[in-house]
Design a protein around this motif. Structure first.
Motif, short mmCIF file in Angstrom:
data_model
loop_
_atom_site.label_atom_id
_atom_site.label_comp_id
_atom_site.label_asym_id
_atom_site.label_seq_id
_atom_site.Cartn_x
_atom_site.Cartn_y
_atom_site.Cartn_z
N LYS A 12 11.18 41.79 27.89
CA LYS A 12 11.11 43.23 27.63
C LYS A 12 12.19 43.73 26.67
O LYS A 12 12.21 44.92 26.33
CB LYS A 12 11.23 44.00 28.96
CG LYS A 12 10.09 43.69 29.93
CD LYS A 12 10.35 44.31 31.29
CE LYS A 12 9.27 43.91 32.29
NZ LYS A 12 9.60 44.37 33.67
N ILE A 13 13.09 42.85 26.25
CA ILE A 13 14.15 43.27 25.33
C ILE A 13 13.54 43.65 23.98
O ILE A 13 12.71 42.94 23.44
CB ILE A 13 15.20 42.16 25.16
CG1 ILE A 13 16.06 42.07 26.43
CG2 ILE A 13 16.09 42.43 23.95
CD1 ILE A 13 17.14 41.00 26.37
N LEU A 16 14.61 34.93 21.32
CA LEU A 16 14.39 35.23 22.74
C LEU A 16 13.19 34.44 23.27
O LEU A 16 13.24 33.93 24.40
CB LEU A 16 14.16 36.73 22.94
CG LEU A 16 15.34 37.64 22.60
CD1 LEU A 16 14.98 39.09 22.88
CD2 LEU A 16 16.59 37.25 23.38
N ASN A 17 12.15 34.31 22.48
CA ASN A 17 10.98 33.52 22.90
C ASN A 17 11.36 32.05 23.05
O ASN A 17 10.88 31.37 23.97
CB ASN A 17 9.84 33.67 21.90
CG ASN A 17 9.17 35.03 21.99
OD1 ASN A 17 9.18 35.67 23.04
ND2 ASN A 17 8.58 35.48 20.89
N ASP A 18 12.23 31.57 22.17
CA ASP A 18 12.71 30.19 22.28
C ASP A 18 13.53 30.02 23.55
O ASP A 18 13.41 29.00 24.24
CB ASP A 18 13.54 29.83 21.06
CG ASP A 18 14.10 28.41 21.12
OD1 ASP A 18 13.30 27.46 21.10
OD2 ASP A 18 15.34 28.27 21.22
N ILE A 19 14.36 31.00 23.86
CA ILE A 19 15.17 30.94 25.09
C ILE A 19 14.27 30.92 26.32
O ILE A 19 14.50 30.15 27.27
CB ILE A 19 16.14 32.14 25.14
CG1 ILE A 19 17.23 31.98 24.07
CG2 ILE A 19 16.78 32.27 26.52
CD1 ILE A 19 18.08 33.22 23.87
N LEU A 79 15.14 38.97 16.34
CA LEU A 79 15.73 38.55 17.61
C LEU A 79 14.66 38.02 18.55
O LEU A 79 14.90 37.08 19.32
CB LEU A 79 16.45 39.74 18.26
CG LEU A 79 17.17 39.45 19.58
CD1 LEU A 79 18.29 38.43 19.39
CD2 LEU A 79 17.72 40.74 20.19
N SER A 80 13.46 38.59 18.50
CA SER A 80 12.38 38.18 19.41
C SER A 80 12.05 36.70 19.27
O SER A 80 11.65 36.06 20.25
CB SER A 80 11.13 39.02 19.15
OG SER A 80 10.69 38.87 17.81
N MET A 122 24.43 38.21 17.70
CA MET A 122 23.66 38.79 16.59
C MET A 122 23.01 40.13 16.95
O MET A 122 22.65 40.90 16.05
CB MET A 122 22.61 37.79 16.08
CG MET A 122 21.53 37.43 17.08
SD MET A 122 20.39 36.16 16.41
CE MET A 122 21.39 34.67 16.56
N SER A 123 22.88 40.44 18.23
CA SER A 123 22.29 41.72 18.61
C SER A 123 23.24 42.87 18.27
O SER A 123 24.45 42.77 18.46
CB SER A 123 21.99 41.73 20.11
OG SER A 123 21.56 43.02 20.52
#
Length: 275
Positions: free
Chosen positions: A112-113, A73-76, A69-70, A21-22
């Motif tokens: 940091k992404i 990413l936080n879930d990951i 997306l964040s 998705m990115s």
């Protein structure tokens, strides 16, 4: 240990699909991290095999539908932290040291992404950027991507299970090539699904799909499936040819790759017949 294995499987999928998705340079980093997580999965799996521990690829559905997306990413990151908290269950200290080091680094980078709006990956628009598809081409492409994205995930896991539970170096070489090929196809199809707004995580695999008793029959069936996939790619190339030369060329490219997959499975069959 089995819970650890399941958690790694789920975070691997979450990271891979975050890459789909990115729409920025972050995609490549997410792909690299998903590659590492898949290695972690295979290392734990190899430990199961060495200890004669029965295991499955059963997982919970991985929620990936987000607008930013964040959020994913936080879930990951939370999933990684859960894995870190249970790593001591693994008795191979070399594996745990390597995994902990990898996971620590991943977390520091993921934090940091840059954030992105990824809502378009789920808007069901069924349109491809800068390409006008006929209704026939759009419907054919949508159905193909849904079916083949699941199929490629299935093949990755089937070949991986076969490789993990085989001591035959000749067959394992073939299994690894087929795993790599399926990864390429899954990433290609996953990115296309995200661009068309139809991204979704594959359903969990049934155990009987990868735990089969007759490798020879599996390979014979696999050859027939590859022949079917070739025909589907050809039909799809024909359906989209009037709308997009790019798509027609791409699916002819995929079609031609299936020839090598068939050749590899025929090679494996010949090898088995000589044992």
């Amino acid at each position: 240990m089995k819970e650890l294995f399941k958690n790694i499987h789920e975070v691997w999928l979450a990271t891979l699909f975050a890459g789909f998705m990115s729409q920025t340079n972050s995609r490549q980093e997410l792909y690299e991290f998903s590659n590492i997580l898949f290695k972690h999965l295979t290392w734990i799996e190899n430990d199961f095999v060495k200890q004669n521990i029965e295991y499955t690829y059963d997982i919970n559905q991985v929620p990936i539908k987000v607008e930013r997306l964040s959020v994913l990413l936080n879930d990951i990151i939370k999933r990684i932290e859960l894995i870190e908290s249970t790593l001591e269950i693994c008795t191979d200290k070399h594996i745990t040291f390597r995994m902990r080091s990898d996971l620590d680094y991943m977390k520091s980078v993921l934090e940091k992404i840059s954030d992105e709006d990824v809502s378009s990956a789920f808007n069901m628009a069924k349109e491809f950027p800068n390409i006008i598809l006929t209704e026939e081409a759009r419907d054919a492409l949508t159905l193909f991507l849904f079916e083949e994205s699941y199929k490629e995930y299935e093949l990755i896991m089937v070949y991986n299970y076969s490789k993990a539970n085989s001591n035959d170096a000749f067959l394992n070489r073939i299994f690894q090539i087929l795993i790599d090929e399926s990864f390429f196809h899954l990433r290609s199809f996953g990115q296309m699904m995200a661009q068309m707004g139809i991204l979704g995580v594959p359903r969990s695999l049934m155990e009987e799909i990868y735990k089969f008793d007759n490798l020879e029959q599996f390979l014979k069936d696999g050859i027939q499936e590859e022949i079917g996939a070739k025909e589907e790619c050809k039909r799809l190339a024909d359906a989209v040819s009037s709308s997009s030369e790019h798509f027609a060329s791409f699916f002819n490219f995929i079609n031609n790759q299936e020839n090598y997959h068939i050749a590899l499975m025929e090679e494996a069959l010949e090898h088995i017949s000589k044992r």
